[in-house]
Design a protein around this motif. Sequence first.
Motif, PDB file in Angstrom:
ATOM      1  N   UNK A  11       0.843  -1.203   0.000  1.00 21.51           N
ATOM      2  CA  UNK A  11       0.000   0.000   0.000  1.00 21.51           C
ATOM      3  C   UNK A  11       0.875   1.250   0.000  1.00 21.51           C
ATOM      4  N   UNK A  12       1.877   1.278   0.866  1.00 21.48           N
ATOM      5  CA  UNK A  12       2.737   2.463   0.970  1.00 21.48           C
ATOM      6  C   UNK A  12       3.457   2.743  -0.350  1.00 21.48           C
ATOM      7  N   UNK A  13       4.033   1.725  -0.950  1.00 23.98           N
ATOM      8  CA  UNK A  13       4.755   1.921  -2.214  1.00 23.98           C
ATOM      9  C   UNK A  13       3.808   2.391  -3.307  1.00 23.98           C
ATOM     10  N   UNK A  14       2.639   1.780  -3.406  1.00 29.43           N
ATOM     11  CA  UNK A  14       1.671   2.167  -4.424  1.00 29.43           C
ATOM     12  C   UNK A  14       1.232   3.626  -4.266  1.00 29.43           C
ATOM     13  N   UNK A  15       0.901   4.027  -3.050  1.00 30.63           N
ATOM     14  CA  UNK A  15       0.451   5.406  -2.805  1.00 30.63           C
ATOM     15  C   UNK A  15       1.575   6.401  -3.072  1.00 30.63           C
ATOM     16  N   UNK A  16       2.785   6.081  -2.646  1.00 32.32           N
ATOM     17  CA  UNK A  16       3.918   6.991  -2.877  1.00 32.32           C
ATOM     18  C   UNK A  16       4.178   7.145  -4.378  1.00 32.32           C
ATOM     19  N   UNK A  17       4.126   6.052  -5.111  1.00 32.30           N
ATOM     20  CA  UNK A  17       4.338   6.121  -6.567  1.00 32.30           C
ATOM     21  C   UNK A  17       3.254   6.978  -7.219  1.00 32.30           C
ATOM     22  N   UNK A  18       1.992   6.740  -6.876  1.00 25.01           N
ATOM     23  CA  UNK A  18       0.895   7.532  -7.455  1.00 25.01           C
ATOM     24  C   UNK A  18       1.056   9.002  -7.087  1.00 25.01           C
ATOM     25  N   UNK A  19       1.372   9.265  -5.820  1.00 29.49           N
ATOM     26  CA  UNK A  19       1.548  10.644  -5.367  1.00 29.49           C
ATOM     27  C   UNK A  19       2.660  11.340  -6.141  1.00 29.49           C
ATOM     28  N   UNK A  20       3.809  10.731  -6.225  1.00 31.33           N
ATOM     29  CA  UNK A  20       4.953  11.362  -6.876  1.00 31.33           C
ATOM     30  C   UNK A  20       4.755  11.494  -8.387  1.00 31.33           C
ATOM     31  N   UNK A  21       4.160  10.483  -9.009  1.00 25.65           N
ATOM     32  CA  UNK A  21       3.910  10.577 -10.454  1.00 25.65           C
ATOM     33  C   UNK A  21       2.914  11.681 -10.790  1.00 25.65           C
ATOM     34  N   UNK A  22       1.860  11.808  -9.989  1.00 25.43           N
ATOM     35  CA  UNK A  22       0.877  12.870 -10.264  1.00 25.43           C
ATOM     36  C   UNK A  22       1.508  14.243 -10.068  1.00 25.43           C
ATOM     37  N   UNK A  23       2.325  14.402  -9.041  1.00 25.04           N
ATOM     38  CA  UNK A  23       2.994  15.685  -8.805  1.00 25.04           C
ATOM     39  C   UNK A  23       3.981  16.008  -9.925  1.00 25.04           C
ATOM     40  N   UNK A  24       4.747  15.027 -10.348  1.00 28.19           N
ATOM     41  CA  UNK A  24       5.683  15.245 -11.452  1.00 28.19           C
ATOM     42  C   UNK A  24       4.940  15.614 -12.731  1.00 28.19           C
ATOM     43  N   UNK A  25       3.845  14.936 -12.983  1.00 26.79           N
ATOM     44  CA  UNK A  25       3.050  15.223 -14.177  1.00 26.79           C
ATOM     45  C   UNK A  25       2.522  16.658 -14.145  1.00 26.79           C
ATOM     46  N   UNK A  26       1.927  17.042 -13.038  1.00 27.39           N
ATOM     47  CA  UNK A  26       1.388  18.402 -12.894  1.00 27.39           C
ATOM     48  C   UNK A  26       2.501  19.428 -13.081  1.00 27.39           C
ATOM     49  N   UNK A  27       3.647  19.187 -12.456  1.00 30.68           N
ATOM     50  CA  UNK A  27       4.768  20.116 -12.542  1.00 30.68           C
ATOM     51  C   UNK A  27       5.276  20.251 -13.978  1.00 30.68           C
ATOM     52  N   UNK A  28       5.218  19.191 -14.743  1.00 32.68           N
ATOM     53  CA  UNK A  28       5.743  19.224 -16.115  1.00 32.68           C
ATOM     54  C   UNK A  28       4.753  19.781 -17.141  1.00 32.68           C
ATOM     55  N   UNK A  29       3.461  19.558 -16.946  1.00 31.19           N
ATOM     56  CA  UNK A  29       2.502  19.936 -17.998  1.00 31.19           C
ATOM     57  C   UNK A  29       1.725  21.215 -17.703  1.00 31.19           C
ATOM     58  N   UNK A  30       1.802  21.699 -16.465  1.00 35.46           N
ATOM     59  CA  UNK A  30       1.024  22.893 -16.123  1.00 35.46           C
ATOM     60  C   UNK A  30       1.944  24.007 -15.651  1.00 35.46           C
ATOM     61  N   UNK A  31       1.487  25.230 -15.845  1.00 39.96           N
ATOM     62  CA  UNK A  31       2.165  26.390 -15.283  1.00 39.96           C
ATOM     63  C   UNK A  31       1.625  26.627 -13.881  1.00 39.96           C
TER      64      UNK A  31
END
Length: 163
Positions: A11-31
């Motif tokens: 659970x911890x690994x899955x949530x951390x991966x989802x959290x970090x991937x969503x943040x990286x995505x937002x940071x890269x595609x949005x201003x």
Amino acid sequence: MSFKYIVFSAIAVLVIIIDQLTKLYIDRVMDLHSSITVIENFFNITYMRNKGAAFSFLSNFSYRIPFFILVSVVAILVILSVVYRLRQDQKFAVVSLALIFAGALGNLIDRVRLGEVIDFLDVHWYRHHWPAFNVADSAICVGVFLLAVDMYLEERRQKKQGP
């Protein structure tokens, strides 16, 4: 490895991966401060940066980064200690603590990497906005709620068993 550690880790690994991937995505595609409407007058994806804790608490505190890192590390160590002490039948508590742990670690990663946390989930009613949050924040809130439910159920179980 016992079942509780496998569940906790998964659970911890899955949530951390989802959290970090969503943040990286937002940071890269949005201003920063840009927004995408998902549900009119209710939900947006809005790229924000939060230097403080919940609701930007302590965002202007001069030692905020060391303070938040210390608090996160202490919380993570306490959670690991509690998980170690749980009985094998306390599966609900393991899930709850895994969510809280993952949320704390997800936001800690941001604080160490960026000095602030990326938030992007923007729930609102017309112009009345709840402060933006992220997957890690959601995991912490859900974990705390589930832990409260588990504590209530555990108390009821112990009362039924008697002294």
